[in-house]
Design a protein around this motif. Structure first.
Motif, mmCIF file in Angstrom:
data_model
loop_
_atom_site.group_PDB
_atom_site.id
_atom_site.type_symbol
_atom_site.label_atom_id
_atom_site.label_comp_id
_atom_site.label_asym_id
_atom_site.label_seq_id
_atom_site.Cartn_x
_atom_site.Cartn_y
_atom_site.Cartn_z
ATOM 1 N N GLY A 43 66.411 1.492 77.942
ATOM 2 C CA GLY A 43 65.495 2.391 78.632
ATOM 3 C C GLY A 43 65.215 3.654 77.845
ATOM 4 N N TRP A 44 66.253 4.222 77.221
ATOM 5 C CA TRP A 44 66.059 5.434 76.434
ATOM 6 C C TRP A 44 65.280 5.144 75.163
ATOM 7 N N ARG A 45 65.508 3.985 74.567
ATOM 8 C CA ARG A 45 64.729 3.620 73.375
ATOM 9 C C ARG A 45 63.262 3.395 73.732
ATOM 10 N N GLN A 46 63.024 2.863 74.921
ATOM 11 C CA GLN A 46 61.647 2.682 75.376
ATOM 12 C C GLN A 46 60.959 4.041 75.549
ATOM 13 N N ALA A 47 61.692 5.023 76.074
ATOM 14 C CA ALA A 47 61.125 6.364 76.228
ATOM 15 C C ALA A 47 60.785 6.965 74.870
ATOM 16 N N TRP A 48 61.646 6.745 73.909
ATOM 17 C CA TRP A 48 61.415 7.218 72.541
ATOM 18 C C TRP A 48 60.162 6.550 71.969
ATOM 19 N N LEU A 49 60.027 5.250 72.174
ATOM 20 C CA LEU A 49 58.847 4.525 71.699
ATOM 21 C C LEU A 49 57.589 5.028 72.401
ATOM 22 N N ALA A 50 57.698 5.346 73.688
ATOM 23 C CA ALA A 50 56.551 5.900 74.416
ATOM 24 C C ALA A 50 56.081 7.188 73.752
ATOM 25 N N GLY A 51 57.034 8.006 73.327
ATOM 26 C CA GLY A 51 56.672 9.230 72.621
ATOM 27 C C GLY A 51 55.971 8.958 71.314
ATOM 28 N N ASP A 52 56.430 7.950 70.597
ATOM 29 C CA ASP A 52 55.795 7.615 69.321
ATOM 30 C C ASP A 52 54.395 7.036 69.518
ATOM 31 N N VAL A 53 54.190 6.331 70.627
ATOM 32 C CA VAL A 53 52.844 5.822 70.931
ATOM 33 C C VAL A 53 51.894 6.999 71.146
ATOM 34 N N LEU A 54 52.325 7.999 71.913
ATOM 35 C CA LEU A 54 51.488 9.177 72.134
ATOM 36 C C LEU A 54 51.264 9.933 70.828
ATOM 37 N N ARG A 55 52.295 9.997 70.025
ATOM 38 C CA ARG A 55 52.185 10.677 68.726
ATOM 39 C C ARG A 55 51.176 9.968 67.839
ATOM 40 N N GLU A 56 51.217 8.654 67.845
ATOM 41 C CA GLU A 56 50.290 7.866 67.039
ATOM 42 C C GLU A 56 48.859 8.019 67.549
ATOM 43 N N ALA A 57 48.706 8.140 68.855
ATOM 44 C CA ALA A 57 47.367 8.275 69.438
ATOM 45 C C ALA A 57 46.734 9.616 69.094
ATOM 46 N N GLY A 58 47.549 10.625 68.853
ATOM 47 C CA GLY A 58 47.028 11.944 68.521
ATOM 48 C C GLY A 58 47.129 12.885 69.702
ATOM 49 N N LEU A 59 47.828 14.002 69.510
ATOM 50 C CA LEU A 59 48.113 14.912 70.615
ATOM 51 C C LEU A 59 46.837 15.490 71.221
ATOM 52 N N GLN A 60 45.877 15.847 70.386
ATOM 53 C CA GLN A 60 44.645 16.436 70.916
ATOM 54 C C GLN A 60 43.912 15.457 71.818
ATOM 55 N N ARG A 61 43.821 14.210 71.391
ATOM 56 C CA ARG A 61 43.125 13.195 72.192
ATOM 57 C C ARG A 61 43.858 12.927 73.509
ATOM 58 N N ILE A 62 45.176 12.912 73.450
ATOM 59 C CA ILE A 62 45.965 12.693 74.663
ATOM 60 C C ILE A 62 45.758 13.831 75.659
ATOM 61 N N GLU A 63 45.751 15.070 75.166
ATOM 62 C CA GLU A 63 45.619 16.229 76.048
ATOM 63 C C GLU A 63 44.224 16.347 76.653
ATOM 64 N N GLU A 64 43.242 15.663 76.083
ATOM 65 C CA GLU A 64 41.881 15.672 76.639
ATOM 66 C C GLU A 64 41.712 14.654 77.756
ATOM 67 N N ASP A 65 42.723 13.810 77.962
ATOM 68 C CA ASP A 65 42.657 12.754 78.972
ATOM 69 C C ASP A 65 43.563 13.128 80.149
ATOM 70 N N VAL A 66 43.067 12.960 81.375
ATOM 71 C CA VAL A 66 43.843 13.349 82.561
ATOM 72 C C VAL A 66 45.152 12.579 82.642
ATOM 73 N N LEU A 67 45.090 11.262 82.533
ATOM 74 C CA LEU A 67 46.304 10.453 82.568
ATOM 75 C C LEU A 67 47.177 10.761 81.360
ATOM 76 N N GLY A 68 46.535 10.979 80.222
ATOM 77 C CA GLY A 68 47.282 11.292 79.011
ATOM 78 C C GLY A 68 48.133 12.543 79.179
ATOM 79 N N ARG A 69 47.589 13.588 79.791
ATOM 80 C CA ARG A 69 48.345 14.826 80.002
ATOM 81 C C ARG A 69 49.535 14.597 80.929
ATOM 82 N N THR A 70 49.327 13.778 81.964
ATOM 83 C CA THR A 70 50.423 13.482 82.893
ATOM 84 C C THR A 70 51.551 12.734 82.183
ATOM 85 N N LEU A 71 51.176 11.725 81.413
ATOM 86 C CA LEU A 71 52.185 10.940 80.700
ATOM 87 C C LEU A 71 52.875 11.766 79.627
ATOM 88 N N LEU A 72 52.135 12.645 78.974
ATOM 89 C CA LEU A 72 52.716 13.508 77.949
ATOM 90 C C LEU A 72 53.821 14.375 78.549
#
Length: 216
Positions: A43-72
């Motif tokens: 479970g903790w490794r999955q959380a770490w991978l979730a962070g890397d997925v957001l990192r790969e997607a790009g922080l600016q793009r994530i923060e421009e998305d409503v769901l993205g901000r919640t997940l971030l």
């Protein structure tokens, strides 16, 4: 370490979707699925991978998305718990901490705060009460030097305040920027923002403390 082939393929697929098709829906759905992990190593490794997925997607793009901000926000909180609570191995926690730094480490005491337009270290202190403590090393400690022996108990008659975290790269960099101080080794400013600062001399440490105390 701790990453299997399936996790790596998920991360690569998420990056491809974002960079080539500008699609966020499936990467964010993957993050949601990864955050469903429990309080075990997977479970903790999955959380770490979730962070890397957001990192790969790009922080600016994530923060421009409503769901993205919640997940971030959820991923930041989960990664902070991973790092602070001693989950996984030391190496994995350090690497997960780098992911958290890339996403914006918001833990009090780790980064910097804005005060009247200036970036200043955000240092959280913990009170250490007076009392006995063990000092030195016993004869069986092969890594200890002779002047550190023997292990003995001392009593400190007064309490004091200690920073909860070591001074980080971001905090030391804020000191250098605001004061104009030139550190002994410029490599001290090149580490990951939320990692403890290294390559700091005794004079650097004294200058930082004096500046922090207002005596610069």
């Amino acid at each position: 370490e701790g990453r299997n082939l399936e996790a790596i393929l998920d991360l690569l697929a998420a990056g491809r979707l974002v960079h080539y098709s500008l699609e966020l829906d499936r990467p964010l759905a993957l993050v949601q699925r990864l955050l469903l992990g429990g309080d075990d190593q997977m479970g903790w490794r999955q959380a770490w991978l979730a962070g890397d997925v957001l990192r790969e997607a790009g922080l600016q793009r994530i923060e421009e998305d409503v769901l993205g901000r919640t997940l971030l926000a959820q991923v930041r909180e989960r990664l902070a718990a991973l790092v602070d609570n001693g989950r996984l191995t030391v190496r994995e926690r350090a690497d997960a901490g780098d992911t958290l730094a890339a996403l914006g480490d918001r833990r009090p005491g780790v980064g910097v705060i804005q005060v009247e337009g200036r970036e200043l270290p955000d240092i959280t202190l913990a009170y250490i009460p007076p009392g006995p403590f063990d000092m030195g090393a016993d004869n069986g400690d092969k890594g200890a030097q002779e002047h550190e022996k023997p292990l003995h108990r001392l009593n400190l008659p007064y309490g004091y305040w200690l920073a909860r975290y070591p001074v980080t790269v971001a905090q030391f960099a804020a000191f250098v920027t605001q004061s104009g101080y030139r550190p002994f080794d410029s490599d001290s400013l090149r580490g990951v923002a939320n990692r403890p600062v290294i390559w700091v001399s005794w004079d650097d440490a004294i200058a930082f403390c004096r500046w922090l105390d207002g005596g610069w």
